[in-house]
Design an enzyme around this catalytic site. Structure first.
Site, mmCIF file in Angstrom:
data_model
loop_
_atom_site.group_PDB
_atom_site.id
_atom_site.type_symbol
_atom_site.label_atom_id
_atom_site.label_comp_id
_atom_site.label_asym_id
_atom_site.label_seq_id
_atom_site.Cartn_x
_atom_site.Cartn_y
_atom_site.Cartn_z
ATOM 1 N N ASN A 106 34.339 45.110 44.339
ATOM 2 C CA ASN A 106 34.727 43.203 43.838
ATOM 3 C C ASN A 106 33.384 42.733 43.104
ATOM 4 O O ASN A 106 32.264 42.637 43.791
ATOM 5 C CB ASN A 106 34.806 42.817 45.780
ATOM 6 C CG ASN A 106 35.832 42.934 45.874
ATOM 7 O OD1 ASN A 106 35.967 43.724 46.584
ATOM 8 N ND2 ASN A 106 37.333 41.929 45.464
ATOM 9 N N TYR A 140 49.287 47.410 39.882
ATOM 10 C CA TYR A 140 47.566 47.853 39.465
ATOM 11 C C TYR A 140 47.217 48.990 39.944
ATOM 12 O O TYR A 140 46.301 49.360 39.573
ATOM 13 C CB TYR A 140 47.458 46.847 39.411
ATOM 14 C CG TYR A 140 45.345 46.819 39.296
ATOM 15 C CD1 TYR A 140 45.168 46.655 37.797
ATOM 16 C CD2 TYR A 140 44.216 46.456 40.501
ATOM 17 C CE1 TYR A 140 43.863 46.900 37.692
ATOM 18 C CE2 TYR A 140 43.540 46.867 40.209
ATOM 19 C CZ TYR A 140 42.994 47.161 39.211
ATOM 20 O OH TYR A 140 41.479 47.352 38.615
ATOM 21 N N LEU A 158 36.711 50.479 29.563
ATOM 22 C CA LEU A 158 36.907 49.920 30.201
ATOM 23 C C LEU A 158 37.644 48.321 30.150
ATOM 24 O O LEU A 158 38.041 47.607 30.972
ATOM 25 C CB LEU A 158 35.338 48.180 30.401
ATOM 26 C CG LEU A 158 34.235 49.241 31.112
ATOM 27 C CD1 LEU A 158 33.783 50.389 30.321
ATOM 28 C CD2 LEU A 158 33.519 48.000 31.291
ATOM 29 N N ALA A 159 38.908 48.755 28.761
ATOM 30 C CA ALA A 159 39.861 47.980 29.147
ATOM 31 C C ALA A 159 40.990 48.440 29.799
ATOM 32 O O ALA A 159 40.592 49.497 30.178
ATOM 33 C CB ALA A 159 40.043 48.464 27.695
ATOM 34 N N GLY A 166 38.849 38.618 26.144
ATOM 35 C CA GLY A 166 37.561 39.029 25.850
ATOM 36 C C GLY A 166 36.999 37.503 25.009
ATOM 37 O O GLY A 166 37.877 37.460 24.715
ATOM 38 N N VAL A 170 37.939 36.069 43.383
ATOM 39 C CA VAL A 170 37.234 35.012 43.800
ATOM 40 C C VAL A 170 36.069 34.344 44.165
ATOM 41 O O VAL A 170 36.130 33.167 44.028
ATOM 42 C CB VAL A 170 37.717 35.296 45.849
ATOM 43 C CG1 VAL A 170 36.966 36.494 46.331
ATOM 44 C CG2 VAL A 170 37.938 34.423 46.690
ATOM 45 N N PHE A 190 43.395 32.441 50.260
ATOM 46 C CA PHE A 190 44.949 32.638 50.709
ATOM 47 C C PHE A 190 45.238 33.201 51.574
ATOM 48 O O PHE A 190 44.086 34.701 52.317
ATOM 49 C CB PHE A 190 45.435 33.392 49.173
ATOM 50 C CG PHE A 190 45.393 32.586 47.998
ATOM 51 C CD1 PHE A 190 46.478 32.205 47.222
ATOM 52 C CD2 PHE A 190 44.443 32.544 47.082
ATOM 53 C CE1 PHE A 190 46.283 31.518 46.761
ATOM 54 C CE2 PHE A 190 44.532 32.137 46.023
ATOM 55 C CZ PHE A 190 45.443 31.452 45.906
#
Length: 311
Positions: free
Chosen positions: A171, A142, A74-75, A36, A186, A203
């Site tokens: 996304n 994740y 949101l952290a 942040g 991206v 990628f």
């Protein structure tokens, strides 16, 4: 209303903070400023309270939650790649941090706890569009951390009545997404390179797809999750409901920028899914929400803002 936004100085969080301030809420931000930025809050700095520190610190979290009605958590370390490199750190922040917030929310008796999860929890499901009822398949630490956070959220709703709403962000792109970070999305990376006349790096073969949506559409969904009583205890996809390949994204950027740049290709990255497209019918029916920003319009706005900021 009094709202706490963890990660409120970040990409999505700062846009949410601005929207909460604009509607008249009293807003508190908890952020460790690892990703942040203070400048993300520059427009509302005089109207928000900012606490700097970790969501894994129970004393600080209790202080942050004190007196608030709404929590938007949101952290997080929001990166597949970062989780592959350091899964223990991602677990600590994303799972233990979420549990710390939920426990504080239980003690405070908050009116709503909105937990943004991720499309990564779906893994490699091939039955598109992806509906919320599908079983989760974690292909990265994740994704596993977000599955665990969701599970804790549901458990605190079932066990203690903490009014949790889970949002599975797909996304997200838009202003303030840092293109210089290797963990960034991206779109921000492509925008930064292609604006400078450099070819984007793809990628894999570029035929992998994502479901992109503009950050301001995400903010609207997140606010509605904090308002609608029918949303409590439920999970919602927050997405555009459209499938776009990485190669199509390059073509769209070329249209926006009036360029003819061809991508360079690199080996695929571990833990990334092949295809992604969301079923957004539940969010439409319960939240009354759907995206309003077409991809080309959002990319045009992003490129313009990057230019206005001198980026």
């Amino acid at each position: 209303m009094r709202a706490l936004v963890t990660g409120g100085a970040g990409f999505i969080g700062s846009h949410l903070v601005e929207a909460l301030v604009a509607r008249g809420d009293q807003v508190r931000v908890l952020d460790n400023f690892s990703t942040g930025r203070w400048e993300n809050l520059a427009g509302v700095a005089h109207r928000v309270e900012v606490l700097e520190g970790e969501v894994t610190d129970p004393t600080l979290v209790a202080r942050a939650v004190d007196g608030v009605d709404l929590i938007f958590h949101l952290a997080a370390i929001a990166s597949v790649q970062a989780s592959v490199e350091d899964p223990v750190l991602v677990h600590r922040v994303n799972v233990e941090g979420t549990l710390c917030l939920l426990e504080a929310a239980r003690r405070q008796g908050v009116k709503r706890f909105v937990f943004p999860s991720s499309a990564a929890v779906y893994g490699d499901h091939t039955a598109l569009p992806l509906a919320e009822e599908l079983p989760t398949r974690s292909l990265s630490p994740y994704a596993a951390s977000k599955v665990a956070g969701e599970a804790y959220g549901r458990a605190y709703w079932a066990s203690y009545g903490v009014p949790v709403v889970i949002l599975r962000y797909f996304n997200v792109y838009g202003p303030r997404q840092d293109p210089t970070s290797p963990y960034s999305g991206v779109i921000s990376i492509f925008a930064d390179r292609m604006r400078r006349g450099e070819p984007p790096v793809v990628f894999g073969d570029g035929r992998q797809t994502r479901d992109f949506l503009y950050v301001r559409d995400v903010v609207r969904a997140t606010l509605l999750a904090g308002e609608q009583e029918a949303a409590v205890g439920k999970t919602f996809n927050v997405a555009g409901g459209r499938e776009t390949s990485v190669l199509q994204l390059v073509e769209t950027f070329n249209r926006v920028l009036n360029t003819r740049l061809s991508p360079t290709f690199a080996p695929p990255r571990p833990g990334e899914v092949r295809r992604s497209r969301a079923d957004v019918s539940r969010a439409r029916a319960v939240l009354g929400w759907e995206t309003t920003t077409p991809l080309i319009e959002g990319l045009t706005a992003l490129v313009k803002e990057m230019g206005d900021d001198g980026g």
